[in-house]
Design a protein around this motif. Structure first.
Motif, PDB file in Angstrom:
ATOM      1  N   LEU A  16       2.922  10.863   2.881  1.00 37.55           N
ATOM      2  CA  LEU A  16       3.275  10.795   1.467  1.00 37.55           C
ATOM      3  C   LEU A  16       2.440  11.757   0.619  1.00 37.55           C
ATOM      4  O   LEU A  16       2.731  11.968  -0.553  1.00 37.55           O
ATOM      5  N   GLY A  17       1.380  12.313   1.211  1.00 38.20           N
ATOM      6  CA  GLY A  17       0.509  13.232   0.478  1.00 38.20           C
ATOM      7  C   GLY A  17      -0.835  12.640   0.131  1.00 38.20           C
ATOM      8  O   GLY A  17      -1.640  13.271  -0.552  1.00 38.20           O
ATOM      9  N   GLY A  18      -1.098  11.430   0.593  1.00 43.59           N
ATOM     10  CA  GLY A  18      -2.377  10.781   0.318  1.00 43.59           C
ATOM     11  C   GLY A  18      -3.397  11.050   1.412  1.00 43.59           C
ATOM     12  O   GLY A  18      -3.174  11.849   2.319  1.00 43.59           O
ATOM     13  N   MET A  19      -4.510  10.360   1.307  1.00 43.27           N
ATOM     14  CA  MET A  19      -5.578  10.448   2.300  1.00 43.27           C
ATOM     15  C   MET A  19      -5.762   9.079   2.917  1.00 43.27           C
ATOM     16  O   MET A  19      -5.370   8.065   2.321  1.00 43.27           O
ATOM     17  N   ILE A  25       0.837  -1.200   0.000  1.00 41.00           N
ATOM     18  CA  ILE A  25       0.000   0.000   0.000  1.00 41.00           C
ATOM     19  C   ILE A  25       0.873   1.252   0.000  1.00 41.00           C
ATOM     20  O   ILE A  25       0.621   2.203  -0.750  1.00 41.00           O
ATOM     21  N   GLU A  26       1.912   1.257   0.813  1.00 40.17           N
ATOM     22  CA  GLU A  26       2.819   2.412   0.859  1.00 40.17           C
ATOM     23  C   GLU A  26       3.492   2.635  -0.497  1.00 40.17           C
ATOM     24  O   GLU A  26       3.591   3.767  -0.975  1.00 40.17           O
ATOM     25  N   VAL A  69      -4.934   9.746  -3.511  1.00 41.56           N
ATOM     26  CA  VAL A  69      -4.982   8.317  -3.224  1.00 41.56           C
ATOM     27  C   VAL A  69      -5.571   8.159  -1.830  1.00 41.56           C
ATOM     28  O   VAL A  69      -5.196   8.891  -0.913  1.00 41.56           O
ATOM     29  N   LEU A  70      -6.488   7.226  -1.666  1.00 41.21           N
ATOM     30  CA  LEU A  70      -7.111   6.963  -0.371  1.00 41.21           C
ATOM     31  C   LEU A  70      -6.704   5.580   0.104  1.00 41.21           C
ATOM     32  O   LEU A  70      -6.906   4.592  -0.608  1.00 41.21           O
ATOM     33  N   ALA A  71      -6.123   5.508   1.305  1.00 40.97           N
ATOM     34  CA  ALA A  71      -5.775   4.224   1.913  1.00 40.97           C
ATOM     35  C   ALA A  71      -6.809   3.908   2.985  1.00 40.97           C
ATOM     36  O   ALA A  71      -7.149   4.753   3.809  1.00 40.97           O
ATOM     37  N   VAL A  72      -7.314   2.667   2.960  1.00 40.82           N
ATOM     38  CA  VAL A  72      -8.312   2.222   3.930  1.00 40.82           C
ATOM     39  C   VAL A  72      -7.689   1.162   4.808  1.00 40.82           C
ATOM     40  O   VAL A  72      -7.352   0.067   4.339  1.00 40.82           O
ATOM     41  N   THR A  73      -7.505   1.492   6.089  1.00 45.59           N
ATOM     42  CA  THR A  73      -6.921   0.566   7.050  1.00 45.59           C
ATOM     43  C   THR A  73      -7.209   1.068   8.457  1.00 45.59           C
ATOM     44  O   THR A  73      -7.472   2.257   8.651  1.00 45.59           O
ATOM     45  N   ASP A  74      -7.137   0.179   9.422  1.00 44.54           N
ATOM     46  CA  ASP A  74      -7.249   0.581  10.815  1.00 44.54           C
ATOM     47  C   ASP A  74      -5.887   0.641  11.488  1.00 44.54           C
ATOM     48  O   ASP A  74      -5.788   0.819  12.694  1.00 44.54           O
ATOM     49  N   ASP A  75      -4.844   0.494  10.719  1.00 45.40           N
ATOM     50  CA  ASP A  75      -3.477   0.599  11.224  1.00 45.40           C
ATOM     51  C   ASP A  75      -3.093   2.085  11.238  1.00 45.40           C
ATOM     52  O   ASP A  75      -2.914   2.697  10.185  1.00 45.40           O
TER      53      ASP A  75
END
Length: 155
Positions: A116-119, A87-88, A100-106
């Motif tokens: 990195l500039g994402g969401m 993901i990174e 870019v949207l990352a979906v995680t509970d971490d």
């Protein structure tokens, strides 16, 4: 900038979406396939490509029966990698093309993607967004079908 891709930590989302594949083990192929199916419906509703990444190195898992496509990409990490690593890397490479949207509970993973500039989104927030979008789509389909049925009755 427009959202160019949603990056999903597959097992993180599965563990936080208990209504999905009830009675199935969270690491089972059936649960993964149900998650991919639901995310595909969501992708079709919003038009944004999704990449779902599963940790795959520490078990002899049966890969999904669903085919990966450019619009709904399904990845499994290799030995020595985690879903977070993939993901990174994807966020780093895609950020120059748009949001870019990352979906995680971490929390650490979310902080890294944001740095990195994402969401980033929590799994609970994302599942609520998905369920809301799919419910809205169902309502739109019912309304469209009702209008079409009435139109054909008048013909």
């Amino acid at each position: 900038m427009a959202l160019v891709r949603i990056l999903v930590d597959g097992y993180s989302l599965l563990h936080n979406w208990p209504e999905l594949a009830p009675g199935k083990a969270r690491h089972s192929a059936a649960a993964r396939d149900e998650l991919i199916h639901r995310l595909t419906l969501y992708r079709d509703a919003i038009g944004t490509p999704i990449t779902v990444v599963f940790d795959g190195a520490n078990a002899d898992i049966r890969l999904s029966t669903v085919e990966s496509t450019p619009e709904m990409e399904i990845l499994y990490s290799r030995a020595g990698q985690t879903a977070d690593d993939l993901i990174e890397r994807a966020a780093h490479r895609l950020i120059s093309y748009g949001d870019v949207l990352a979906v995680t509970d971490d929390f650490a993973e979310r902080d890294t993607v944001i740095a990195l500039g994402g969401m980033a989104s929590s799994c609970l927030n994302f599942t609520q967004t998905v369920e809301s979008a799919l419910a809205e789509l169902q309502d739109d389909i019912k309304t469209h079908n009702r209008k079409e049925r009435n139109r054909f009755k008048r013909s």
